[in-house]
Design an enzyme around this catalytic site. Sequence first.
Site, short mmCIF file in Angstrom:
data_model
loop_
_atom_site.label_atom_id
_atom_site.label_comp_id
_atom_site.label_asym_id
_atom_site.label_seq_id
_atom_site.Cartn_x
_atom_site.Cartn_y
_atom_site.Cartn_z
N GLY A 69 0.79 -1.23 0.00
CA GLY A 69 0.00 0.00 0.00
C GLY A 69 0.82 1.28 0.00
O GLY A 69 0.25 2.35 -0.13
N ARG B 202 5.04 -9.69 -8.58
CA ARG B 202 4.96 -8.51 -9.42
C ARG B 202 3.80 -7.65 -8.90
O ARG B 202 2.97 -8.11 -8.13
CB ARG B 202 4.68 -8.91 -10.86
CG ARG B 202 5.81 -9.70 -11.49
CD ARG B 202 5.54 -9.93 -12.96
NE ARG B 202 6.60 -10.71 -13.58
CZ ARG B 202 7.79 -10.22 -13.95
NH1 ARG B 202 8.05 -8.93 -13.75
NH2 ARG B 202 8.70 -10.98 -14.49
N ALA B 203 3.78 -6.39 -9.36
CA ALA B 203 2.71 -5.49 -8.96
C ALA B 203 1.36 -6.06 -9.37
O ALA B 203 1.22 -6.61 -10.46
CB ALA B 203 2.90 -4.13 -9.63
N SER C 83 -0.32 -2.01 -7.68
CA SER C 83 0.63 -0.94 -7.39
C SER C 83 1.47 -0.64 -8.63
O SER C 83 1.44 -1.38 -9.59
CB SER C 83 1.53 -1.37 -6.23
OG SER C 83 2.46 -2.34 -6.67
N THR D 246 8.35 -5.72 -5.97
CA THR D 246 9.79 -5.94 -5.87
C THR D 246 10.32 -6.66 -7.10
O THR D 246 11.40 -6.34 -7.62
CB THR D 246 10.11 -6.72 -4.58
OG1 THR D 246 9.79 -5.90 -3.47
CG2 THR D 246 11.58 -7.09 -4.51
N ASP E 117 -10.04 -7.26 1.02
CA ASP E 117 -8.74 -7.37 1.62
C ASP E 117 -8.99 -7.67 3.09
O ASP E 117 -8.55 -6.94 3.96
CB ASP E 117 -8.00 -6.03 1.44
CG ASP E 117 -6.50 -6.25 1.33
OD1 ASP E 117 -6.07 -7.40 1.47
OD2 ASP E 117 -5.76 -5.27 1.12
N SER F 280 -2.79 -15.52 3.02
CA SER F 280 -2.03 -15.33 1.78
C SER F 280 -0.55 -15.13 2.07
O SER F 280 0.32 -15.82 1.53
CB SER F 280 -2.61 -14.12 1.04
OG SER F 280 -1.76 -13.72 0.00
N LYS G 250 -3.02 1.08 4.00
CA LYS G 250 -4.05 0.05 4.13
C LYS G 250 -4.64 0.04 5.53
O LYS G 250 -5.82 -0.19 5.72
CB LYS G 250 -3.46 -1.34 3.83
CG LYS G 250 -3.31 -1.63 2.35
CD LYS G 250 -2.96 -3.11 2.14
CE LYS G 250 -2.74 -3.39 0.65
NZ LYS G 250 -2.33 -4.78 0.42
#
Lengths: 509, 509
Positions: free
Chosen positions: A172, A199-200, A203, A207, A260, A268, A292
């Site tokens: 976030g 991967r995004a 966002s 990373t 979420d 997760s 978040k």
Amino acid sequence: MALRRVAIDTWRENVAYLHRDCAVYRAEGFQALSKIEVRANGRRILATVNVVDDPAIVGCQELGLSEDAFAQLGVDNGHTVSVAQAEPPESMGALFRKIASERLTREDFGAIVRDIADHRYSKIELTAFVVACHRSELDREEVFFLTDAMVASGRRLDWHEPLVVDKHCIGGIPGNRTTMLVVPIVAAHGMLCPKTSSRAITSPAGTADTMEVLAKVELPLAQLADIVREHRGCLAWGGTAHLSPADDVLISVERPLSIDSAGQMVASILSKKVAAGATHLVLDIPIGPTAKVRSMPDAQRLRRLFEYVARRMGLSLDVVITDGRQPVGNGVGPVLEARDVMRVLQNDPRAPDDLRQKALRLAGRLIECDPDVRGGDGYAIARDILDSGRALARMNAIIAAQGSTGFDHNHPALGALTLDVVAPASGVVAGIDNYQIARVARLAGAPKVPGAGVDLMHKLGDTVAAGDLLYRVHASYPADLEFARHACERDSGYRLGTADEVPRVFVEF
Amino acid sequence: MALRRVAIDTWRENVAYLHRDCAVYRAEGFQALSKIEVRANGRRILATVNVVDDPAIVGCQELGLSEDAFAQLGVDNGHTVSVAQAEPPESMGALFRKIASERLTREDFGAIVRDIADHRYSKIELTAFVVACHRSELDREEVFFLTDAMVASGRRLDWHEPLVVDKHCIGGIPGNRTTMLVVPIVAAHGMLCPKTSSRAITSPAGTADTMEVLAKVELPLAQLADIVREHRGCLAWGGTAHLSPADDVLISVERPLSIDSAGQMVASILSKKVAAGATHLVLDIPIGPTAKVRSMPDAQRLRRLFEYVARRMGLSLDVVITDGRQPVGNGVGPVLEARDVMRVLQNDPRAPDDLRQKALRLAGRLIECDPDVRGGDGYAIARDILDSGRALARMNAIIAAQGSTGFDHNHPALGALTLDVVAPASGVVAGIDNYQIARVARLAGAPKVPGAGVDLMHKLGDTVAAGDLLYRVHASYPADLEFARHACERDSGYRLGTADEVPRVFVEF
């Protein structure tokens, strides 16, 4: 029937293309959206039927499969396949009970997650599971059952070492690329840190996207293991490792619903970490008005749930609640973030200090998992590793092992089209909206266009004059820049005010 | 971009096919499963992106649309279209509140149903709405809001008469083709009964499928109105009339989840009736061990909800709770049911008496909506209309007006392949499983193959000897017959026992 690869990417949903006049379609009473089982060579997959009226896509004697489904079945074009109406997934009973708000058992979660990982659930069934779990607020033991089932649904790595460290942030906060600093620091300290990242999803950079600016990140697991053994760390994409595969499937539904829920987040994250073989985890929960998690009580509640499940899973967990009021570092977008990371590693005077400090503190906490390190000494050890250049050397070794791209942080390949967003009046930067900055960076093209993104020139508390540059948007395509411009004009994401108006958070760092 | 029709039927989900190398796909940051808005000629539709790697399906300059989506946009192949990332549906906030168990307002339901009818919801969002409504058990006022919003989402017919009658059954009983008898009887009585019906979804035949054996059922609304004005009734498929279109979309999700919550059933049925312009409705709720409703308390609870919502919608409703212990009539499947219906209308001695009696009673209840008919006289009036041949004459007039197929009930075109299921021992028929009989008929090919189905020779309470024929399965294709045989061998659907074991129900008829 003869198999035919249909070059359509249906993203995690297996689709079978059957011609409307095909004998099987008629005889078996399939309908559009029926689920069928496709068998070949002793393997079988499930797919949803789309009915085709064009023999150029599939003929009457053919069965077409979408790209993912074709790869999963793993036989050649033209291979003979047989099809049958799919039996409903074994766990449908448990799913229906969850829809009816019942508490589920360990076996129920096991059966559901197995079916999900095997792609036996349709999007509709998946969504029903996600919404039902979200609404009934899984109790903490159910979250543990779910986590455990998710680990069991895929591969579980074993590094045969007593101490395997990892770090994770719940996300976030744009620009928050501490992982790429923490890994070389703790690896240089000698700790094993086999880091796989995503991967995004929503966002402007994950990373894995940022690391890809520096080196190859899609590596076969065997090569990854070799790199980790030699360098004590890696920075790779986790998608190939088949860790907690049910998680990837669930995310495909949670994302568009903006679901979420705490239980699903905990399951997760922890399932991925345990599957990757971690024994010790430092978890970063940022709080702030546009993070978040927005309040300390919420953060504490989330922390307790993480701690309960981690303990049941046998994972040693250290939660840190951090400052999430604004982006970390200056750059937002893969190349810009890679530039910031390399500047920190190179002790470049232009390096963003907030990114450096946060990475050092997180690395320090991980280093204190080392039984030979005294509590409180981690930060100084991390700083020494960074200042001495040992972190940079380790990063360069990891980059070389994964396959360097030759990135030069002094000449980063930024999108050539730019847009300058300036202060409309003088004042103090009193708010930076994480969501809006992320949105602008994504509209500018990040992460798909690596050189696209946002470069922040001022952060919270800075005094600016009217006309001062707040941030610069980089894009590679005119359409992207226009989208970003449109968003900036509606809302730059910056709020100017007085020093008193800067929000305060009381966090560890 | 140039529009291209891609001949793939994705069943109520609009899919847009974009080539991976297409500039728009790259520039706008679409992803597989992104929702996009496609515009042409002032019209716009929403579609989900599938990414294509084969220029034979769509080229880089083209936008492909699945069959339904292509039809909705309503422009020609090659027409220029523009695309943009779709704005999220306006009602997402309300959806998220429903997921969080909040009670929604009339405006909320209005916004959600509008978005659903406009195909702005993905399968995922649709499922989330259905599951969230199911779980929170909409209160009865919410069911009214939902019903009202569903009526408003489509066309609403107005027949400019004070009395427009309709009948409906909640379903689940094979062979229950009373509608095709009730309509000609009440129309012959002079009542306006513009009946539109659905095709089978999970059953072996819907009224529209069975009527199609006798006459055309897909008629433009203007022609339908002419027929109704001339003959006081029609028996057509409702799909073209755009009545409560959101209902059709919701059903596409409810069906695979076997979600049949009371609130959604009531909203679905009543919205269709009100939209069709009905002022008076007789509703048939069958109960029995293998019916949708299995006990009298459940039936009464459902009745009260129907009555509340009908009253709020201004619809006069008469609920009858009927015997749902076994199929009605002998035939199950379009041709077999058409045969039974025509035999009743022709006063053929082979006509199944249960079908005749049930139709007369339902017609009688509707006839009593006529202010000139005394309570209790309806049945006798209906019987007189049937016995005198006036119902048959009216049916023949309706068939001729819609376009007769020339069906002859003495020589019905049944599937030539047959399978006889016989009693394994002597005894009394003590149970007939509605679900299993429906399943066998569907496996045999019904309703897709009109002559396929099941012809029942014995009903509850009949005494049979070992080897006596219980029912005959008809099919047109060997594969279908094998599927049906397989199902019959596992479970014939018949249970033999003693006369005492026949289940009892206490119903009006």
